[in-house]
Write a protein that holds these residues in place. Sequence first.
Motif, PDB file in Angstrom:
ATOM      1  N   SER A  43      -4.929   4.097   4.570  1.00  0.00           N
ATOM      2  CA  SER A  43      -4.213   5.355   4.795  1.00  0.00           C
ATOM      3  C   SER A  43      -3.794   6.040   3.494  1.00  0.00           C
ATOM      4  CB  SER A  43      -2.970   5.107   5.654  1.00  0.00           C
ATOM      5  OG  SER A  43      -2.058   4.244   4.978  1.00  0.00           O
ATOM      6  N   THR A  44      -3.981   5.388   2.354  1.00  0.00           N
ATOM      7  CA  THR A  44      -3.559   5.960   1.077  1.00  0.00           C
ATOM      8  C   THR A  44      -4.421   7.165   0.711  1.00  0.00           C
ATOM      9  OG1 THR A  44      -2.754   3.827   0.263  1.00  0.00           O
ATOM     10  CG2 THR A  44      -3.257   5.502  -1.392  1.00  0.00           C
ATOM     11  N   GLU A  45      -3.766   8.223   0.235  1.00  0.00           N
ATOM     12  CA  GLU A  45      -4.464   9.395  -0.266  1.00  0.00           C
ATOM     13  C   GLU A  45      -4.190   9.542  -1.761  1.00  0.00           C
ATOM     14  OE1 GLU A  45      -3.343  12.621   2.308  1.00  0.00           O
ATOM     15  OE2 GLU A  45      -4.627  11.896   3.928  1.00  0.00           O
ATOM     16  N   GLY A  59       3.827  14.897   3.285  1.00  0.00           N
ATOM     17  CA  GLY A  59       3.743  13.859   4.319  1.00  0.00           C
ATOM     18  C   GLY A  59       2.374  13.264   4.450  1.00  0.00           C
ATOM     19  N   ALA A  78       1.705   5.467   0.198  1.00  0.00           N
ATOM     20  CA  ALA A  78       1.210   6.639   0.920  1.00  0.00           C
ATOM     21  C   ALA A  78       0.289   7.458   0.023  1.00  0.00           C
ATOM     22  CB  ALA A  78       2.379   7.495   1.396  1.00  0.00           C
ATOM     23  N   VAL A  79       0.632   7.515  -1.269  1.00  0.00           N
ATOM     24  CA  VAL A  79      -0.125   8.312  -2.238  1.00  0.00           C
ATOM     25  C   VAL A  79      -0.295   7.510  -3.513  1.00  0.00           C
ATOM     26  CG1 VAL A  79      -0.143  10.413  -3.648  1.00  0.00           C
ATOM     27  CG2 VAL A  79       0.756  10.496  -1.313  1.00  0.00           C
ATOM     28  N   CYS A 138      -6.319  -0.072   1.184  1.00  0.00           N
ATOM     29  CA  CYS A 138      -5.231   0.704   1.785  1.00  0.00           C
ATOM     30  C   CYS A 138      -5.839   1.906   2.493  1.00  0.00           C
ATOM     31  CB  CYS A 138      -4.256   1.157   0.709  1.00  0.00           C
ATOM     32  SG  CYS A 138      -3.559  -0.197  -0.286  1.00  0.00           S
ATOM     33  N   ASP A 194       5.762   3.587  -2.342  1.00  0.00           N
ATOM     34  CA  ASP A 194       5.536   4.880  -1.680  1.00  0.00           C
ATOM     35  C   ASP A 194       4.534   5.724  -2.470  1.00  0.00           C
ATOM     36  OD1 ASP A 194       7.393   4.329   0.379  1.00  0.00           O
ATOM     37  OD2 ASP A 194       9.043   4.932  -0.947  1.00  0.00           O
ATOM     38  N   CYS A 205       0.832  -1.207   0.000  1.00  0.00           N
ATOM     39  CA  CYS A 205       0.000   0.000   0.000  1.00  0.00           C
ATOM     40  C   CYS A 205       0.869   1.260   0.000  1.00  0.00           C
ATOM     41  CB  CYS A 205      -0.914   0.015   1.217  1.00  0.00           C
ATOM     42  SG  CYS A 205      -2.356  -1.061   1.056  1.00  0.00           S
ATOM     43  N   ARG A 222      -9.593  12.424   1.451  1.00  0.00           N
ATOM     44  CA  ARG A 222      -8.533  11.526   0.987  1.00  0.00           C
ATOM     45  C   ARG A 222      -7.950  11.966  -0.352  1.00  0.00           C
ATOM     46  NH1 ARG A 222      -9.543   5.245   2.390  1.00  0.00           N
ATOM     47  NH2 ARG A 222      -7.363   5.250   1.681  1.00  0.00           N
TER      48      ARG A 222
END
Length: 311
Positions: A150-152, A311, A59-60, A148, A103, A57, A183
């Motif tokens: 937390s993914t934005e 971040g 982050a973005v 995922c 990432d 997963c 998100r």
Amino acid sequence: MRKALTVVAVVLVLLLIGGSAIQWLRTAENSPLGAAPGQDTERTPGDEPLPQEPDWCPAVEVISAPGTWESSATDDPFNPQANPLSFMLSITQPLQAAYDINDVRVWTLPYTAQFQSVQSRGEMTYDDSRNEGTAKVNGELAHIANTCHSTEFILAGFSQGAVILGDVANEIGTGHGAVPADRVRGVALIADGRRENGVGQNPGVELGGIGAEIALQPIDALVQFITPGASMRGPREGGFGALDGVVQEICAPSDAICDAPQDIGNGLGRAQELLAANGVHAQYASNGQVIPGTTANQWVVDWAHGLINQG
């Protein structure tokens, strides 16, 4: 006579909408593509904890939507090959080179990307093509959002792809999308055919025109007669809602797709202006008059870096 001139104007604009992308010369882990939109990921007290995210997963996730004739329904979303000259590759390839896929996952929409017109009767209609693209984007958003937690997301599209992602941003921002608005870090729409002044943010020069789909809406019946399946839907109801502050509307002055005269259907003079401006739509990687000091694609790359690195 006036009716005949109006018909000429409409035909020329439709050829612009469907045909400009082919002139483009640029300078420079798996997902269910047809999945239905996902459910809201917010949880109420007492619910079971969210399952642990898979290791892959990101982050973005950056979702890229190419323009007409710059994609195909069977293209590889992680290594697009349908059109090596696709404008969006000048944005996605630098991002893929800068970040590990674990990432920052860069996903390019694989859709038919066609526009049936008087010159291309055998192609998919504009309505069907963008509906296919919209469904696939929503499927990808829902898949990643539900897998995922937390993914934005960052969305970026050109021409027909900008219309698709603008419609998706409208749905999300007004509370009817595949993911919650919080998100989505940002949206970049380059040459959006439904662009309105004062809706979203304009990082470039001031513009007086509007998107071709808005300019042509009053004579949609004539458009449908000439090119069935190319609905001119006008402005997006509700604009971008909660996303208005993070949607960037990028448009070159005199690009008839996104900066069309408001009286576009009223005569031969306007048609001649639009025909003369046809090449503008194919020059976003070299046109320094869109965003002073840079080009549209380089601005979007820098903008995306900033959103990713926050971040």
